[in-house]
Design a protein around this motif. Structure first.
Motif, PDB file in Angstrom:
ATOM      1  N   MET A  16       0.912  -0.876  -0.059  1.00 25.53           N
ATOM      2  CA  MET A  16       0.026   0.114   0.081  1.00 25.53           C
ATOM      3  C   MET A  16       0.953   1.242   0.205  1.00 25.53           C
ATOM      4  N   ARG A  17       0.529   1.970  -0.877  1.00 27.08           N
ATOM      5  CA  ARG A  17       1.581   3.091  -0.968  1.00 27.08           C
ATOM      6  C   ARG A  17       1.033   4.459  -0.013  1.00 27.08           C
ATOM      7  N   ASN A  18       2.170   5.225   0.367  1.00 30.51           N
ATOM      8  CA  ASN A  18       1.889   6.072   1.317  1.00 30.51           C
ATOM      9  C   ASN A  18       1.265   7.322   0.498  1.00 30.51           C
ATOM     10  N   PRO A  19       0.305   7.985   1.211  1.00 36.90           N
ATOM     11  CA  PRO A  19      -0.266   9.256   0.513  1.00 36.90           C
ATOM     12  C   PRO A  19       0.716  10.315   0.709  1.00 36.90           C
ATOM     13  N   GLN A  20       0.789  11.374  -0.232  1.00 34.78           N
ATOM     14  CA  GLN A  20       1.624  12.582  -0.315  1.00 34.78           C
ATOM     15  C   GLN A  20       1.434  13.431   1.160  1.00 34.78           C
ATOM     16  N   TRP A  21       0.455  13.426   1.699  1.00 40.25           N
ATOM     17  CA  TRP A  21       0.611  14.051   2.906  1.00 40.25           C
ATOM     18  C   TRP A  21       1.342  13.427   4.070  1.00 40.25           C
ATOM     19  N   ARG A  22       1.724  12.163   4.109  1.00 36.40           N
ATOM     20  CA  ARG A  22       2.422  11.358   4.995  1.00 36.40           C
ATOM     21  C   ARG A  22       3.781  11.470   4.746  1.00 36.40           C
ATOM     22  N   GLN A  23       4.242  12.372   3.753  1.00 36.60           N
ATOM     23  CA  GLN A  23       5.752  12.637   3.533  1.00 36.60           C
ATOM     24  C   GLN A  23       5.955  14.067   3.882  1.00 36.60           C
ATOM     25  N   GLN A  24       5.063  14.846   4.549  1.00 33.15           N
ATOM     26  CA  GLN A  24       5.073  16.346   4.973  1.00 33.15           C
ATOM     27  C   GLN A  24       5.639  16.297   6.357  1.00 33.15           C
ATOM     28  N   GLY A  25       6.244  17.330   6.900  1.00 33.91           N
ATOM     29  CA  GLY A  25       6.668  17.266   8.394  1.00 33.91           C
ATOM     30  C   GLY A  25       7.375  16.093   8.907  1.00 33.91           C
ATOM     31  N   GLU A  26       7.304  15.901   9.940  1.00 37.40           N
ATOM     32  CA  GLU A  26       8.130  14.728  10.683  1.00 37.40           C
ATOM     33  C   GLU A  26       6.944  13.777  11.415  1.00 37.40           C
ATOM     34  N   GLU A  27       7.323  12.486  11.537  1.00 33.38           N
ATOM     35  CA  GLU A  27       6.475  11.699  12.148  1.00 33.38           C
ATOM     36  C   GLU A  27       6.345  12.130  13.701  1.00 33.38           C
ATOM     37  N   PRO A  28       4.945  12.136  13.933  1.00 36.79           N
ATOM     38  CA  PRO A  28       4.506  12.742  15.316  1.00 36.79           C
ATOM     39  C   PRO A  28       4.723  11.523  16.420  1.00 36.79           C
ATOM     40  N   ASP A  29       4.621  11.896  17.898  1.00 37.00           N
ATOM     41  CA  ASP A  29       4.835  10.716  18.705  1.00 37.00           C
ATOM     42  C   ASP A  29       3.764   9.653  18.640  1.00 37.00           C
ATOM     43  N   TYR A  30       4.006   8.648  18.475  1.00 40.41           N
ATOM     44  CA  TYR A  30       3.256   7.350  18.413  1.00 40.41           C
ATOM     45  C   TYR A  30       1.819   7.524  19.194  1.00 40.41           C
ATOM     46  N   ARG A  31       2.000   8.028  20.322  1.00 40.84           N
ATOM     47  CA  ARG A  31       0.728   8.378  21.351  1.00 40.84           C
ATOM     48  C   ARG A  31      -0.231   9.215  20.729  1.00 40.84           C
ATOM     49  N   PHE A  32       0.108  10.158  20.182  1.00 35.33           N
ATOM     50  CA  PHE A  32      -0.413  11.113  19.698  1.00 35.33           C
ATOM     51  C   PHE A  32      -1.309  10.617  18.364  1.00 35.33           C
ATOM     52  N   THR A  33      -0.585   9.786  17.567  1.00 40.34           N
ATOM     53  CA  THR A  33      -1.127   9.304  16.287  1.00 40.34           C
ATOM     54  C   THR A  33      -2.095   8.149  16.961  1.00 40.34           C
ATOM     55  N   LEU A  34      -1.834   7.287  17.885  1.00 39.39           N
ATOM     56  CA  LEU A  34      -2.860   6.299  18.431  1.00 39.39           C
ATOM     57  C   LEU A  34      -4.079   6.899  19.214  1.00 39.39           C
ATOM     58  N   ALA A  35      -3.855   8.220  19.620  1.00 38.02           N
ATOM     59  CA  ALA A  35      -5.083   8.885  20.291  1.00 38.02           C
ATOM     60  C   ALA A  35      -5.872   9.405  19.071  1.00 38.02           C
ATOM     61  N   ASN A  36      -5.155  10.076  18.036  1.00 34.55           N
ATOM     62  CA  ASN A  36      -6.212  10.491  16.963  1.00 34.55           C
ATOM     63  C   ASN A  36      -6.814   9.091  16.189  1.00 34.55           C
ATOM     64  N   GLU A  37      -6.187   7.981  16.088  1.00 38.18           N
ATOM     65  CA  GLU A  37      -6.897   6.997  15.652  1.00 38.18           C
ATOM     66  C   GLU A  37      -8.021   6.525  16.535  1.00 38.18           C
ATOM     67  N   ARG A  38      -7.978   6.483  17.756  1.00 37.29           N
ATOM     68  CA  ARG A  38      -8.973   5.998  18.701  1.00 37.29           C
ATOM     69  C   ARG A  38     -10.195   7.132  18.624  1.00 37.29           C
ATOM     70  N   THR A  39      -9.891   8.435  18.428  1.00 36.21           N
ATOM     71  CA  THR A  39     -10.853   9.429  18.286  1.00 36.21           C
ATOM     72  C   THR A  39     -11.603   9.403  16.859  1.00 36.21           C
ATOM     73  N   PHE A  40     -10.893   8.625  15.744  1.00 39.20           N
ATOM     74  CA  PHE A  40     -11.604   8.286  14.567  1.00 39.20           C
ATOM     75  C   PHE A  40     -12.417   7.207  14.545  1.00 39.20           C
ATOM     76  N   LEU A  41     -11.976   6.167  15.581  1.00 39.35           N
ATOM     77  CA  LEU A  41     -12.622   5.034  15.747  1.00 39.35           C
ATOM     78  C   LEU A  41     -14.036   5.375  16.461  1.00 39.35           C
ATOM     79  N   ALA A  42     -14.090   6.343  17.366  1.00 41.65           N
ATOM     80  CA  ALA A  42     -15.276   6.844  18.124  1.00 41.65           C
ATOM     81  C   ALA A  42     -16.311   7.364  17.182  1.00 41.65           C
ATOM     82  N   TRP A  43     -15.645   8.290  16.237  1.00 39.91           N
ATOM     83  CA  TRP A  43     -16.645   8.821  15.270  1.00 39.91           C
ATOM     84  C   TRP A  43     -17.256   7.742  14.220  1.00 39.91           C
ATOM     85  N   ILE A  44     -16.464   6.726  13.970  1.00 42.12           N
ATOM     86  CA  ILE A  44     -16.965   5.558  13.172  1.00 42.12           C
ATOM     87  C   ILE A  44     -18.064   4.831  14.059  1.00 42.12           C
TER      88      ILE A  44
END
Length: 117
Positions: A1-29
């Motif tokens: 699976m290819r990485n989207p263009q926006w994933r190449q912007q900036g730098e990788e955030p702390d994984y805890r913030f990424t996982l928190a954002n994913e949990r929020t996404f799942l709550a919306w779903i």
């Protein structure tokens, strides 16, 4: 699976913030799925409520809002990821008051149908 263009912007955030954002996404779903389930439940099992066209319209509206909410959940998750990667503030959303207002309106319509039915 290819990485989207926006994933190449900036730098990788702390994984805890990424996982928190994913949990929020799942709550919306989960919320979108609950709206869809509520629409199906209303359509299939609300024979005592009437007029029937109002019940069907409300059930269809619940399903549509659930579908729209799932798309918005992804765009919100993506916008938060981009903001974290680029060090910008998280974007503001009017989604919360809109969703609360929709739930209030739905509850009011169902209450009126119960009183009249």
């Amino acid at each position: 699976m290819r990485n989207p263009q926006w994933r190449q912007q900036g730098e990788e955030p702390d994984y805890r913030f990424t996982l928190a954002n994913e949990r929020t996404f799942l709550a919306w779903i989960r919320t979108a799925l609950a709206l869809l389930a509520g629409g199906v439940l209303l359509h299939q099992f609300s024979h005592a409520l009437g007029p029937r066209w109002v019940v069907v319209a409300l059930a269809v509206l619940l399903a549509i809002i659930g579908a729209v909410l799932s798309v918005i959940a992804y765009t919100r998750w993506r916008a938060n990821e981009i903001a974290m990667r680029t060090g910008k503030p998280l974007p503001h959303s009017v989604l919360l008051p809109l969703l609360a207002g929709f739930c209030l309106l739905t509850a009011a319509v169902i209450a009126v149908l119960m009183i009249l039915g």
